[in-house]
Design an enzyme around this catalytic site. Structure first.
Site, short mmCIF file in Angstrom:
data_model
loop_
_atom_site.label_atom_id
_atom_site.label_comp_id
_atom_site.label_asym_id
_atom_site.label_seq_id
_atom_site.Cartn_x
_atom_site.Cartn_y
_atom_site.Cartn_z
N ARG A 36 0.72 -1.17 0.24
CA ARG A 36 -0.03 0.06 0.13
C ARG A 36 1.11 1.22 -0.11
NH1 ARG A 36 -3.35 -2.75 -1.68
NH2 ARG A 36 -5.42 -3.14 -0.89
N GLU A 43 -3.52 7.39 -5.03
CA GLU A 43 -3.69 6.90 -6.23
C GLU A 43 -5.20 7.48 -6.71
OE1 GLU A 43 -3.93 2.69 -5.71
OE2 GLU A 43 -1.84 2.69 -5.02
N HIS A 50 -0.80 0.14 -9.87
CA HIS A 50 -1.38 -0.88 -8.77
C HIS A 50 -2.14 -1.85 -9.86
CE1 HIS A 50 -3.73 -0.91 -4.74
NE2 HIS A 50 -3.44 -2.05 -5.37
C1 DGY Z 1 -5.18 -6.29 -3.15
O1 DGY Z 1 -5.47 -7.30 -3.18
O2 DGY Z 1 -5.18 -5.81 -2.04
C2 DGY Z 1 -4.98 -5.43 -4.24
O3 DGY Z 1 -4.32 -4.16 -3.89
C3 DGY Z 1 -6.26 -5.18 -4.76
O4 DGY Z 1 -6.00 -4.61 -6.17
#
Ligand code: DGY
Length: 322
Positions: free
Chosen positions: A236, A265, A283
């Site tokens: 993240r 984002e 992403h």
């Molecule tokens: C997740 O699996 O959390 C990914 O970021 C989704 O796109």
């Protein structure tokens, strides 16, 4: 019939097993996605809500008076106010198993492409620059290097196996240290956070975004890393202080970075965009058709499991289920 709202178009194939049992609302393929406001207008009438790239905040949860399950299309669910959901007894579902392979694979792709300068060479060759440098350390082979994995859950473990296949030594840090058997099975060495930072040639992040992980990788971390080291983030964005990262890359405090996620984002800091020693993807780590179909099925199985009175494994706050 129970009603399930989905914020983005999903293939009919994922919904077909539930035909006649549930009523689904999702946008057409052309429209692609409902906005937050559109969902807000509709949500009151639904029993469950599957979120793709949207927010399940307190305001939405408060409006969703009939909701009995809220799900995120992803293993991470920081876009849902899960603490508030728990407080009001709303089960939160995620997709913990179906993202693993694709996400780990993408992290490894970022490790290789960043350490070997693939994106930089691609940019250069398109500009007509044939840069084939001899006897420089501009790039670095991954074989024999130490990979520091921060977060040793499903994805971290899968990255470990793949990196070992490339001849990397693997060390890891996780708030919850793995058992001796797991460490043996994975042939991996546990280190404290600071030790992983100091000893790694590349650090790859696989921890969730929770408040205590906010900017856990920051200016101080970059100063403590080797100046020849790389950072990869497919977890993240806000786990990393993006401004400090751009500065560390510009000043060569660290050598390079590979990023799939960002603090704001879909915006990427202009400071990062201006740099050549960073590989950027939007992403998409789990964005393969196989993974996406699996995620959709895993989320729907979790939602319908809750609606049918069960206790599916992918409810992240099972304490709200009787
Ligand atoms: C997740 O699996 O959390 C990914 O970021 C989704 O796109």
């Amino acid at each position: 019939m129970k009603k399930i709202l989905i914020s983005e178009w999903v293939p009919q194939e994922c919904l077909a097993p539930y035909e006649g049992k549930y009523e689904f609302t999702c946008p057409t393929r052309e429209k692609r996605a409902f906005s937050y406001d559109e969902v807000y207008e509709m949500i009151e009438a639904y029993d469950a809500y599957l979120i793709l790239d949207n927010d399940g905040d307190k305001k939405m949860i408060d409006r969703a008076k009939n909701l009995r399950a809220i799900a995120n299309f992803g293993v991470g669910y920081n876009n849902i106010d899960w603490k508030y959901a728990t407080q009001v007894g709303l089960p939160v579902v995620n997709t913990p198993t179906t993202v693993t392979e694709a996400t780990a694979e993408h992290a490894v792709a970022l490790i290789i492409s960043t350490m070997r300068g693939i994106a930089r060479y691609d940019r250069e060759i398109r500009k007509g620059i044939w840069n084939s440098p001899n006897f420089t350390d501009i790039d670095c082979e991954v074989y024999g290097r130490t990979l520091g994995i921060m977060g040793f859950g499903r994805i971290g473990k899968m990255v470990c196996k793949k990196a070992q296949g490339l001849g990397m030594q693997v060390v890891y840090y996780d708030k919850f240290r793995a058992s001796e058997e797991i460490e043996k099975e994975y042939n991996v060495t546990y280190m404290e956070f600071d030790e992983v930072v100091k000893n790694s040639d590349c650090i790859t992040l696989h921890m969730p975004y929770i408040p205590e992980n906010h900017h856990i990788i920051n200016a101080e971390t970059f100063r403590a890393m080797k100046d020849s080291a790389y950072l990869v983030n497919a977890a993240r964005g806000a786990v990393v202080d993006e401004k400090a990262l751009a500065e560390a890359l510009r000043n060569k405090t660290i050598k390079g970075a590979g990023l799939d996620v960002y603090e704001d984002e879909p915006n990427v800091s202009p400071e990062l965009l201006a740099l050549d020693n960073v590989t950027l993807t939007p992403h998409i780590a789990s964005c393969t058709l196989k993974a996406r179909m699996g995620m959709c099925r895993e989320a729907l199985a979790g939602i319908t499991g809750v609606l049918e009175g069960g206790k599916p494994y992918n409810v992240v706050n099972p304490e709200v289920l009787k």
